[in-house]
Design a protein around this motif. Sequence first.
Motif, PDB file in Angstrom:
ATOM      1  N   LEU A  55       0.821  -0.951   0.193  1.00 51.17           N
ATOM      2  CA  LEU A  55       0.003   0.099   0.048  1.00 51.17           C
ATOM      3  C   LEU A  55       0.844   1.202  -0.041  1.00 51.17           C
ATOM      4  CD1 LEU A  55      -2.462  -1.265   2.591  1.00 51.17           C
ATOM      5  CD2 LEU A  55      -3.331  -1.423   0.465  1.00 51.17           C
ATOM      6  N   ALA A  56       0.203   2.162  -0.708  1.00 56.88           N
ATOM      7  CA  ALA A  56       1.210   3.734  -0.274  1.00 56.88           C
ATOM      8  C   ALA A  56       0.336   4.341  -0.619  1.00 56.88           C
ATOM      9  CB  ALA A  56       2.005   3.664  -1.795  1.00 56.88           C
ATOM     10  N   PRO A  57       0.503   5.743  -0.004  1.00 63.85           N
ATOM     11  CA  PRO A  57      -0.492   6.987   0.073  1.00 63.85           C
ATOM     12  C   PRO A  57      -0.943   7.368  -1.778  1.00 63.85           C
ATOM     13  CG  PRO A  57       1.028   6.980   1.754  1.00 63.85           C
ATOM     14  CD  PRO A  57       1.232   5.823   0.386  1.00 63.85           C
ATOM     15  N   ALA A  58      -1.754   7.811  -2.153  1.00 66.49           N
ATOM     16  CA  ALA A  58      -2.189   7.401  -3.399  1.00 66.49           C
ATOM     17  C   ALA A  58      -1.506   8.983  -4.216  1.00 66.49           C
ATOM     18  CB  ALA A  58      -4.028   8.577  -3.634  1.00 66.49           C
ATOM     19  N   GLY A  59      -1.147   8.339  -4.976  1.00 64.22           N
ATOM     20  CA  GLY A  59       0.131   9.421  -5.922  1.00 64.22           C
ATOM     21  C   GLY A  59       1.242   9.225  -5.632  1.00 64.22           C
ATOM     22  N   GLN A  60       1.493   8.643  -4.984  1.00 59.52           N
ATOM     23  CA  GLN A  60       3.166   7.570  -4.504  1.00 59.52           C
ATOM     24  C   GLN A  60       3.903   7.211  -5.481  1.00 59.52           C
ATOM     25  OE1 GLN A  60       4.857   5.708  -1.044  1.00 59.52           O
ATOM     26  NE2 GLN A  60       5.336   7.570  -0.169  1.00 59.52           N
ATOM     27  N   MET A  61       5.196   7.474  -5.856  1.00 58.48           N
ATOM     28  CA  MET A  61       5.979   6.991  -7.406  1.00 58.48           C
ATOM     29  C   MET A  61       6.328   6.174  -6.631  1.00 58.48           C
ATOM     30  SD  MET A  61       7.327  10.404  -9.234  1.00 58.48           S
ATOM     31  CE  MET A  61       8.229  11.090  -7.449  1.00 58.48           C
ATOM     32  N   PRO A  62       6.751   4.771  -7.645  1.00 61.01           N
ATOM     33  CA  PRO A  62       7.789   4.087  -7.178  1.00 61.01           C
ATOM     34  C   PRO A  62       8.600   3.901  -7.126  1.00 61.01           C
ATOM     35  CG  PRO A  62       6.885   3.507  -9.753  1.00 61.01           C
ATOM     36  CD  PRO A  62       6.105   4.595  -8.721  1.00 61.01           C
ATOM     37  N   ALA A  63       9.892   3.585  -6.307  1.00 60.53           N
ATOM     38  CA  ALA A  63      11.331   3.657  -6.072  1.00 60.53           C
ATOM     39  C   ALA A  63      12.042   3.199  -7.657  1.00 60.53           C
ATOM     40  CB  ALA A  63      12.051   2.447  -5.321  1.00 60.53           C
ATOM     41  N   VAL A  64      11.726   2.808  -8.044  1.00 58.87           N
ATOM     42  CA  VAL A  64      12.126   2.221  -9.927  1.00 58.87           C
ATOM     43  C   VAL A  64      10.937   2.544 -10.629  1.00 58.87           C
ATOM     44  CG1 VAL A  64      13.392   1.520 -11.300  1.00 58.87           C
ATOM     45  CG2 VAL A  64      14.073   1.011  -8.543  1.00 58.87           C
ATOM     46  N   LEU A  65      10.929   3.849 -11.475  1.00 53.59           N
ATOM     47  CA  LEU A  65      10.267   4.064 -12.260  1.00 53.59           C
ATOM     48  C   LEU A  65      10.848   4.943 -14.001  1.00 53.59           C
ATOM     49  CD1 LEU A  65       8.820   7.899 -11.718  1.00 53.59           C
ATOM     50  CD2 LEU A  65      10.891   6.730 -10.048  1.00 53.59           C
ATOM     51  N   VAL A  66      10.279   4.597 -14.276  1.00 51.45           N
ATOM     52  CA  VAL A  66      10.446   5.338 -16.088  1.00 51.45           C
ATOM     53  C   VAL A  66       9.737   6.602 -16.140  1.00 51.45           C
ATOM     54  CG1 VAL A  66      10.598   5.577 -18.507  1.00 51.45           C
ATOM     55  CG2 VAL A  66      10.145   3.540 -17.233  1.00 51.45           C
ATOM     56  N   ALA A  67      10.847   8.312 -16.565  1.00 50.42           N
ATOM     57  CA  ALA A  67      10.467   9.310 -16.614  1.00 50.42           C
ATOM     58  C   ALA A  67      10.823  10.079 -17.716  1.00 50.42           C
ATOM     59  CB  ALA A  67      11.125  10.021 -15.033  1.00 50.42           C
ATOM     60  N   ASP A  68      10.247  11.523 -17.818  1.00 47.24           N
ATOM     61  CA  ASP A  68      10.554  12.277 -19.117  1.00 47.24           C
ATOM     62  C   ASP A  68      11.784  12.943 -18.836  1.00 47.24           C
ATOM     63  OD1 ASP A  68       9.377  10.295 -20.576  1.00 47.24           O
ATOM     64  OD2 ASP A  68       7.856  10.996 -20.629  1.00 47.24           O
ATOM     65  N   VAL A  69      12.756  13.584 -19.300  1.00 41.61           N
ATOM     66  CA  VAL A  69      13.237  14.937 -18.506  1.00 41.61           C
ATOM     67  C   VAL A  69      13.017  16.212 -19.582  1.00 41.61           C
ATOM     68  CG1 VAL A  69      15.459  15.686 -18.261  1.00 41.61           C
ATOM     69  CG2 VAL A  69      15.387  13.075 -18.040  1.00 41.61           C
ATOM     70  N   VAL A  70      11.732  17.109 -18.845  1.00 40.47           N
ATOM     71  CA  VAL A  70      11.320  18.420 -19.149  1.00 40.47           C
ATOM     72  C   VAL A  70      11.188  19.349 -18.981  1.00 40.47           C
ATOM     73  CG1 VAL A  70       9.293  16.653 -18.722  1.00 40.47           C
ATOM     74  CG2 VAL A  70       9.479  18.464 -16.525  1.00 40.47           C
ATOM     75  N   ALA A  98      12.544  15.928 -14.046  1.00 47.03           N
ATOM     76  CA  ALA A  98      11.758  15.307 -14.704  1.00 47.03           C
ATOM     77  C   ALA A  98      10.519  14.898 -14.382  1.00 47.03           C
ATOM     78  CB  ALA A  98      12.755  13.882 -14.791  1.00 47.03           C
ATOM     79  N   VAL A  99       9.325  13.689 -14.750  1.00 46.46           N
ATOM     80  CA  VAL A  99       7.847  13.889 -14.797  1.00 46.46           C
ATOM     81  C   VAL A  99       8.225  12.471 -14.682  1.00 46.46           C
ATOM     82  CG1 VAL A  99       7.116  16.791 -14.887  1.00 46.46           C
ATOM     83  CG2 VAL A  99       6.738  14.349 -16.848  1.00 46.46           C
ATOM     84  N   PRO A 100       7.434  11.720 -13.872  1.00 50.48           N
ATOM     85  CA  PRO A 100       6.930   9.943 -14.263  1.00 50.48           C
ATOM     86  C   PRO A 100       6.529  10.187 -15.576  1.00 50.48           C
ATOM     87  CG  PRO A 100       5.952  10.868 -12.388  1.00 50.48           C
ATOM     88  CD  PRO A 100       7.136  12.370 -13.097  1.00 50.48           C
ATOM     89  N   ASP A 101       6.885   8.813 -16.720  1.00 51.02           N
ATOM     90  CA  ASP A 101       5.955   8.602 -17.466  1.00 51.02           C
ATOM     91  C   ASP A 101       4.438   8.136 -17.469  1.00 51.02           C
ATOM     92  OD1 ASP A 101       6.279   7.954 -20.278  1.00 51.02           O
ATOM     93  OD2 ASP A 101       5.989   6.272 -19.689  1.00 51.02           O
ATOM     94  N   GLU A 102       4.758   7.236 -16.537  1.00 46.28           N
ATOM     95  CA  GLU A 102       2.695   7.568 -16.282  1.00 46.28           C
ATOM     96  C   GLU A 102       2.169   8.054 -15.274  1.00 46.28           C
ATOM     97  OE1 GLU A 102       1.571   3.395 -16.236  1.00 46.28           O
ATOM     98  OE2 GLU A 102       2.281   3.345 -19.218  1.00 46.28           O
ATOM     99  N   TRP A 103       1.167   9.135 -15.349  1.00 47.30           N
ATOM    100  CA  TRP A 103       1.305   9.797 -14.164  1.00 47.30           C
ATOM    101  C   TRP A 103      -0.409  10.775 -14.135  1.00 47.30           C
ATOM    102  CZ3 TRP A 103       2.829   9.831  -9.297  1.00 47.30           C
ATOM    103  CH2 TRP A 103       1.857  11.081  -8.350  1.00 47.30           C
ATOM    104  N   ASP A 104      -2.025   9.686 -13.477  1.00 40.55           N
ATOM    105  CA  ASP A 104      -3.047  10.205 -14.032  1.00 40.55           C
ATOM    106  C   ASP A 104      -3.168  11.321 -13.072  1.00 40.55           C
ATOM    107  OD1 ASP A 104      -5.761   9.907 -14.314  1.00 40.55           O
ATOM    108  OD2 ASP A 104      -5.785   7.502 -13.600  1.00 40.55           O
ATOM    109  N   GLU A 105      -3.134  12.176 -14.074  1.00 42.44           N
ATOM    110  CA  GLU A 105      -3.110  14.069 -13.752  1.00 42.44           C
ATOM    111  C   GLU A 105      -4.996  13.898 -12.452  1.00 42.44           C
ATOM    112  OE1 GLU A 105      -2.043  16.865 -16.301  1.00 42.44           O
ATOM    113  OE2 GLU A 105       0.123  16.483 -16.012  1.00 42.44           O
ATOM    114  N   ASP A 106      -6.147  13.134 -13.431  1.00 38.44           N
ATOM    115  CA  ASP A 106      -7.054  13.451 -13.450  1.00 38.44           C
ATOM    116  C   ASP A 106      -7.042  13.155 -11.873  1.00 38.44           C
ATOM    117  OD1 ASP A 106      -7.630  14.217 -15.609  1.00 38.44           O
ATOM    118  OD2 ASP A 106      -8.652  12.771 -16.649  1.00 38.44           O
TER     119      ASP A 106
END
Length: 795
Positions: free
Chosen positions: A95-110, A120-128
Amino acid sequence: MSSENGTTRARIRVYHRALTEPEPRPLAKSPKSSAAPTFPTRDEILAFLAEHPGQAGKREIARAFGITGGAKIALKKLLKELAEDGTVTRRRRKLAPAGQMPAVLVADVVGRDGDGELLAVPDEWDEDEFGPAPKILLLPERSKRPGVPHAGVGDRVLLRLTETDEPLPKGVGALGRVTRILDRKPAAALGIVRLQPGGARIMPIDKKSKEFTVAEADLKEARDGDLVALDVIRSGRLGLPRARVREVIGSTASEKAVSQIALFSHNIPHVFASAVLKEAEAAVPVGLDGREDWRRLPLVTIDPPDAKDHDDAVHAEPDTDPANPGGFVVTVAIADVAAYVKPGTAMDREALHRGNSVYFPDRVVPMLPERISNDLCSLREKEDRPALAVRMIFGADGRKQQHSFHRIMMRSAAKLSYQQAQAAIDGRPDAKTDTLLDGVLKPLWAGYAVLKRGRDAREPLDLDLPERKVLLTPEGTVDRIVIPERLDAHKLIEEFMIMANVAAAETLEKHHTPLLYRIHDQPSPEKLQGLKDFLATLDVKIGMKGGLKPAAFNGILARFVDKPESGLVNEVVLRSQAQAEYNPLNIGHFGLHLRRYAHFTSPIRRYADLIVHRALIRALRLGRDGLPDTIDDKLAAIGAEISAAERRAMAAERDTIDRLIARWLMDRIGATFRARISGVTKSGLFVRLEETGADGFIPASTIGRDYYLFDEKTRSMIGERTGETWRLGDRVEVKLVEAQPFAGALRFELLSEGAYQKAPGRRPGGSGSRAGRPAGVRTGRTDRSRGSGGRPGRG
């Protein structure tokens, strides 16, 4: 520079001294655990989860707070409430607080912050669901070797988040360190040449980009209509940006240009380095030494008729053990890619970078060079090939009783297509299948009948979603679009492969060998609520509380079998599902309703399968080319990388199909089609053609003669004055008014009238008040030219 920004570099220096990247620390006990245990509050549980990101599940929380006995039931209920209201999310049984990122993730350097540090921001993120994506401040990369590329703006990277007790700079949600650059930023834009005196204008493929101008000297022999890659050499506020042609990709008159666009726009590696090709060409056939000789077993390959590589072969026969009446022995043999692609070699590094093969209508971008994929590792008919085989014994009820893995030498008895094998079983054998019918094919189908009993008892998610297939002419142009029939031959191979994958996961777990699971989480509460809202528009009420299983979705689908809404319901149920991924931590596979599952059957085209092959070789001591011990700690990063590569490939394949269909329909501007509304938004209606499955858009500004209100809950557009309504799933007649082949966009005009209901808030006199109402769209049929084409979507 503000004082706040001015402290950023100093803070980063502190982070450099203070931070290390060890294994996650053991879960600390709550201070309460030393005293008499009391039941934790919601806030205390959330604080504990935030302190142990991605590490804590129900068991860890109970241990930390000293919860035992009957109190565990109350804890389970509280955690369920937190998940259902979206306060926490489940990830790999943790379990994790909603919206918390995993320890290893794919991200885009913005971009960069005020001090020039990368963000950078996470490659997959549900903004809604979670709001704007959090910014990740990138710590400088540790590698200082000359010639080693460093991440830059626009790159896609693999990150490992790093903990710190120091306060983060304003606007930063986490710290991360780049462990691998997945895709370099495309240094070139793509466009189509339009020659003019003294040079050319370039029409960009990306419709959000501006046109470019190119001087005649910088055209590099590009002709009018050519697709080119560009280097931008000047971009200012005034006038069009200037560019030079870097590469002439080819004429846009060829369908091959469409897949070229996908390769460039999705950054798909498609050219093998010379070192990789040299390694492949130097490979020599593997001999029998150290392998079991299974060349007399009549294994056969069953694939699409146009397949060029064959990585699986099958065989089945009744079990002769008197203790297993009605049982079957099923053998699945898989090409032994690990025998040729060794860890740490150039081919291995390239295969990891590619992640998987990518399939377009006109070409395949293979994960491995053709010398390996189409030759040495392809299970060719009547030729000796090394393989890793699993022999499985099933009871008459279809349940697997036992299995064993073997490293073998095999010889395929026949290369068959799905249609060819099915025709033989249906009483229409040809010269080849006639000799195989009684001894090979009929036992295969009898074995499948046994396995199907086990599948039916397991009740996996059973979606009926036929896929479009674009067939090309010999000249490379679109011939037609078909929806291939799904045969029992397809289902047989699918079920045999699933069981082989289960056997691989079970064996590796038994030997405590690290592996990459294929995991598929259960749907989130938010997606389930969206499904319930949609089904309510079809007068179907469902309860999703309690033990959620795929059978619950199958019950929904069963209500719509042979009904007009069947296809749409299947698609909406699919959208409600989570996305499968590769991960060394197991949460099971929800869709297949399996506790453990690992991809083992396609090592020619999936790197995850090659990892599993090596793990089996290591666990069962089948050779010296098994999984290296040094890779264990890297599997999480590898899983994230190849999951991202899989999503990239799927997007490229989907975009290519959309572009090919848009190009094919260019000659049918003005034609009318039967369609179904596949999506409703404030901006308009998305439709899917019944004839081809093509997706298109109807701008809201071209609909009806009313002021339309978008109702999100019922997914409908409702006329304020007339009550005229269009809902998700409605059948409509449309006219094609625009096709943009290189954007893959189709724009339609709505010819049908909507259903009529009582208009929301209608007042006498016919003009409803807008005060306090949802945003709507004033439209008029007399002005159908208004509105711009949109990218076809799926609702």
